[in-house]
Design a protein around this motif. Structure first.
Motif, PDB file in Angstrom:
ATOM      1  N   UNK A 478       0.580  -1.190  -0.085  1.00  0.00           N
ATOM      2  CA  UNK A 478       0.257  -0.139  -0.147  1.00  0.00           C
ATOM      3  C   UNK A 478       0.643   0.962   0.255  1.00  0.00           C
ATOM      4  N   UNK A 479       1.787   1.296   0.381  1.00  0.00           N
ATOM      5  CA  UNK A 479       2.869   2.602  -0.273  1.00  0.00           C
ATOM      6  C   UNK A 479       3.491   3.032  -1.114  1.00  0.00           C
ATOM      7  N   UNK A 480       4.114   3.523  -1.259  1.00  0.00           N
ATOM      8  CA  UNK A 480       4.762   3.551  -2.876  1.00  0.00           C
ATOM      9  C   UNK A 480       5.850   4.812  -1.926  1.00  0.00           C
ATOM     10  N   UNK A 481       7.188   4.044  -3.258  1.00  0.00           N
ATOM     11  CA  UNK A 481       8.546   4.751  -2.866  1.00  0.00           C
ATOM     12  C   UNK A 481       8.656   6.154  -3.912  1.00  0.00           C
ATOM     13  N   UNK A 482       8.993   7.089  -3.773  1.00  0.00           N
ATOM     14  CA  UNK A 482       9.201   8.499  -4.343  1.00  0.00           C
ATOM     15  C   UNK A 482      10.005   8.312  -5.379  1.00  0.00           C
ATOM     16  N   UNK A 483      10.149   8.667  -6.329  1.00  0.00           N
ATOM     17  CA  UNK A 483      11.257   8.722  -7.886  1.00  0.00           C
ATOM     18  C   UNK A 483      11.385  10.279  -7.660  1.00  0.00           C
ATOM     19  N   UNK A 484      12.529  11.234  -7.903  1.00  0.00           N
ATOM     20  CA  UNK A 484      12.515  12.008  -8.864  1.00  0.00           C
ATOM     21  C   UNK A 484      14.494  12.482  -9.259  1.00  0.00           C
ATOM     22  N   UNK A 485      14.746  13.469  -9.621  1.00  0.00           N
ATOM     23  CA  UNK A 485      15.539  13.646 -10.869  1.00  0.00           C
ATOM     24  C   UNK A 485      16.882  13.608  -9.375  1.00  0.00           C
ATOM     25  N   UNK A 486      18.047  12.943  -9.474  1.00  0.00           N
ATOM     26  CA  UNK A 486      19.207  13.428  -8.686  1.00  0.00           C
ATOM     27  C   UNK A 486      20.174  13.801  -9.665  1.00  0.00           C
ATOM     28  N   UNK A 487      20.034  14.741 -10.809  1.00  0.00           N
ATOM     29  CA  UNK A 487      20.737  15.042 -11.586  1.00  0.00           C
ATOM     30  C   UNK A 487      21.059  16.375 -10.835  1.00  0.00           C
ATOM     31  N   UNK A 488      21.253  17.389 -10.293  1.00  0.00           N
ATOM     32  CA  UNK A 488      21.254  18.569 -10.378  1.00  0.00           C
ATOM     33  C   UNK A 488      22.769  18.230 -10.852  1.00  0.00           C
ATOM     34  N   UNK A 489      24.033  20.099 -11.254  1.00  0.00           N
ATOM     35  CA  UNK A 489      25.150  20.245 -11.563  1.00  0.00           C
ATOM     36  C   UNK A 489      25.544  19.207 -13.068  1.00  0.00           C
ATOM     37  N   UNK A 490      25.018  17.722 -13.110  1.00  0.00           N
ATOM     38  CA  UNK A 490      25.540  17.168 -14.554  1.00  0.00           C
ATOM     39  C   UNK A 490      25.263  17.352 -15.896  1.00  0.00           C
ATOM     40  N   UNK A 491      25.297  17.937 -16.047  1.00  0.00           N
ATOM     41  CA  UNK A 491      24.964  18.581 -17.403  1.00  0.00           C
ATOM     42  C   UNK A 491      25.567  18.100 -18.881  1.00  0.00           C
TER      43      UNK A 491
END
Length: 797
Positions: A478-491
């Motif tokens: 019943x729970x969900x984990x959260x996915x976010x971009x972890x990309x700041x600074x990587x161009x």
């Protein structure tokens, strides 16, 4: 050098890459076969200075007077390319690295939750070393980190590979050149890691080589390397043996090295058991049990597939191997996951899905070091409807999925995605179920659980790094984990063209793979790339000098339209018609008043149109494939160039006339621009080593060109706001002046130059585009091939 565009969709990459001349990364290396550790003479190595470049003499003449102090930053896109490898240090918390296929390496900065670039000091002559095929972080001494670098194994990259070593976490590097090439942007680049440090004797490293060059070892912390001739199998898999370019026909070689840290020699010393993965469908896993003295094929192993990754759970005594039928990162139709019991020799198929039911291969593979029975793997080549991630908490006995069908086509996800920090990752898509936007990913060949935190996981895709900090919610019903971009600074974008209009958005970009952006603020991630239509790569763009709300762009796409128009400064777009035969974007130009356009697409000749959406009419007097530009004052004047000849049109692009152009480059790429506000004022840069190669200026509309003295080579030219007290626009170029490669500025129409970058900020290849800002004196935007758009401002005193 080749503009090394990655593809975020499966396509024939070699067709995208043109050979733009040879830039040799020099230096011989003496090598020796190595039967036992320490045997044979030492290889010759080259030390790098504190900026990370090889010391080399400069030409004596220096026609630039000084170096200006500049502050450099990235125009923010956040990501934009393939991240095939993420490596956590096993002994120090929060120490992690990421590698990219053409954009260098990065170190994680926990305080800012961002990535720091580590290879910006790679210079023009060694551009291939921006491709990173493998990384290794030393767990004995966390200050040490290693990068195996080189972009192509065929002649697209004329230089050999190298292993870079750092004793300060990538702040500075020393370099050991190799006698073979490495392929950071070759097929199979998501396999790995090919480079590994012995967890007990950290002076010992192994490197798996491509192209049949075998296994290599260093016993002096990466300073010298020797061939391990006792290793029996250099690999034999080639994606397409018939590919004459050498791109898909190269032998993938040795693809990963994994140490069993539980097997240290009695009384200390190096690790005794080492596993090696080989690109060979019949013989994929080898082992040494005597510290690398001898090697043998592991008995009982599965056959018929390629071993993409091998990850060891030493606590439980399991080696997990992720298999695919292809090398990736784009392809793969079948796959399996196997578990090898290191204590009993038993192989067991622990695949999350039966091979017959897969349409993808497995790759991204990780073990939770806090709970070693927990293992995760990705279906890296599941393009439709989405990638898949699998998780087991009982050593592969049972698996759960990141998403499944509740009732087809409805999906039930164990996760939520928050892309608010990088909103363009939606691609502006509104797909029909079971596809979703944003996608969980594609080309997901790197996936790592933080060895110190079971809740943190990162994984790379073809466009970004995603991650979560509450991964264990996966296991709670019943729970969900959260996915976010972890990309700041990587161009990681590859830049084809840049434009800085005098009003409206400060910057418009043409990018490989993700099309390009309208930046209203270069310090912020834009909401979306260009859409309606999307191009896989935008190859050229232009604005009308007197009406900068009128913008045109051209690009590569699988089908028409390959040209688009905007009447609101690039905020919205509409696709245009195209003439017969068009196969790619080519170059495009807008008349000064926006009344006409000239387009030189791939596959068709130069054409002209009277306005957005108008039919195209073939131009006369100019060859197919010519580079085209517009005069910035006279709306009837357009210019073209090809193979040493300069062409001028005074009737809106309907007809062109070849002008006297003796001395202009007959070979090599050429970029030219007309100066805003000055009719017929043109600067041309380009050429090829060994021929005409430099910078030329015309003040009479291309009738005559004068070579600019002191500029040995120039590849780009752009203009910005004039300096205080100056009447002529500021010039910017990526060039070799006085024997020094760099980014230069002139405030006196090319009479003198100052270098505005430095040896720590070179960004590999910067030859695609450059432009100054028409509103801010000193500001310049510089293209890179994998490090995005960098911009500089005069440093405050």
């Amino acid at each position: 050098m080749p503009p090394a565009l990655r593809a975020h969709r499966a396509r024939a990459l070699p067709a995208l890459i043109g050979l733009l001349g040879g830039l040799l990364a020099g230096g011989p290396v003496a090598t020796a076969d190595d039967h036992t550790a320490g045997a044979g003479p030492a290889a010759v190595t080259y030390d790098l200075d504190t900026a990370g470049r090889r010391a080399a003499p400069h030409e004596k003449a220096a026609p630039y007077s000084k170096t200006a102090k500049y502050d450099w930053k990235n125009v923010r896109v956040d990501g934009g390319g393939f991240v095939p490898g993420i490596v956590f240090n096993r002994s120090e918390r929060d120490l992690a690295y990421a590698r990219t296929d053409i954009g260098g390496a990065y170190r994680w900065q926990e305080a800012s939750k961002s990535w720091k670039p580590l290879l910006d000091s790679v210079g023009w002559d060694d551009w291939g070393h921006t491709g990173v095929v493998s990384l290794a972080s030393d767990s004995v001494d966390p200050d040490r980190v290693y990068a195996a670098v080189g972009t192509y194994t065929n002649d697209w990259d004329p230089g050999n590979g190298a292993v870079l070593r750092s004793a300060d976490r990538g702040e500075t590097w020393r370099r050991a050149d190799l006698p073979f090439k490495l392929g950071g942007n070759m097929p199979g680049r998501g396999m790995g890691e090919r480079l590994a440090v012995d967890p007990h004797d950290n002076d010992v490293l192994y490197l798996g080589a491509p192209s049949g060059k075998g296994l290599w070892r260093s016993t002096d912390a990466g300073a010298t390397w020797k061939h391990v001739t006792d290793f029996p199998n250099p690999g034999d898999f080639r994606q397409d043996p018939g590919d004459t370019t050498g791109y898909n026909s190269d032998n993938q070689g040795i693809v990963w090295v994994t140490f069993d840290e539980s097997t240290r020699a009695p009384g200390g010393g190096r690790t005794q058991t080492v596993y090696v993965g080989v690109a060979d469908k019949a013989n994929s896993v080898y082992r040494s049990t005597d510290g690398g003295g001898s090697w043998s094929r592991v008995a009982g192993q599965p056959t018929g597939l390629l071993a993409h990754k091998g990850v060891l759970d030493a606590e439980n005594g399991y080696l997990y191997v992720a298999y695919s039928d292809r090398a990736g990162p784009y392809d793969g139709g079948k796959g399996q996951v196997w578990r090898y019991a290191t204590r009993t020799g038993e192989w067991k198929d622990v695949s999350p899905v039966a091979e017959a039911d897969t349409h993808y291969g497995f790759s991204g593979l990780t073990v939770d070091r806090q709970h070693p029975g927990t293992v995760m793997v990705t279906g890296y080549s599941s393009w439709w409807p989405d990638t898949q991630i699998f998780r087991s908490r009982d050593s592969g006995g049972h698996w759960t999925r990141a998403w499944d069908y509740s009732s087809y086509p409805t999906r039930e996800n164990r996760y939520t995605m928050d892309i608010s920090s990088v909103p363009w990752l939606s691609w502006g898509a509104r797909p029909a179920p079971p596809e979703q936007s944003p996608k969980l990913g594609w080309m997901t060949e790197s996936l790592e659980i933080d060895p110190f935190d079971s809740d943190r996981m990162m994984y790379g895709t073809g466009a970004t790094v995603y991650g979560t900090e509450n991964l264990t919610e996966w296991d709670t019903p019943g729970s969900r984990f959260t996915i976010t971009p972890m990309v700041k600074g990587l161009e990681e974008t590859a830049v084809n063209d840049l434009a800085a209009p005098p009003s409206g958005a400060p910057l418009l970009s043409a990018l490989g793979d993700i099309g390009g952006f309208r930046h209203t603020d270069v310090t912020k991630v834009p909401p979306l790339m260009y859409t309606s239509p999307n191009f896989t790569s935008t190859t050229s763009l232009d604005y009308a000098a007197a009406r900068p709300d009128t913008v045109v762009r051209a690009g590569d796409a699988e089908a028409a339209p390959r040209v688009a128009f905007s009447t609101d400064n690039g905020a919205t777009w509409s696709g245009g018609r195209e003439p017969a035969g068009v196969t790619g974007g080519g170059t495009v130009a807008a008349a000064a008043d926006g009344s006409r356009f000239v387009w030189s697409p791939q596959g068709a000749g130069v054409h002209t149109a009277t306005g957005p959406g108008s039919a195209w009419t073939a131009a006369k007097g100019i060859p197919q494939g010519a580079v085209v530009e517009a005069d910035r004052v006279d709306p009837r004047r357009f210019y073209g160039f090809k193979a040493g000849a300069f062409y001028v049109s005074t009737d809106g692009g309907a007809t062109f006339t070849a002008k006297a152009s003796a001395g202009l480059p007959a070979e090599g790429p050429v970029k030219f621009q007309a100066v805003p506000g000055k009719r017929g004022d043109i600067w041309l840069a380009g050429g090829k080593a060994g021929g005409a190669y430099g910078l030329w200026h015309s003040t009479d509309g291309g009738t005559r060109f004068t070579e600019v003295g002191g500029v040995q080579e120039a590849d780009t030219i752009g203009f910005g706001k004039a300096a205080p007290g100056a009447s002529y626009q500021t010039l910017y170029t990526s060039a070799r002046i006085g024997g020094v490669r760099g980014v230069f500025r002139s405030t006196d129409a090319g009479a003198s130059w100052v270098r505005i970058n430095d040896d720590r900020r070179q960004w590999g290849w910067t030859g695609a585009a450059i432009t100054g800002d028409p509103k801010v004196y000193g500001r310049v935007y510089v293209s890179t091939n994998g490090r995005g758009i960098v911009y500089g401002d005069t440093a405050a005193k």
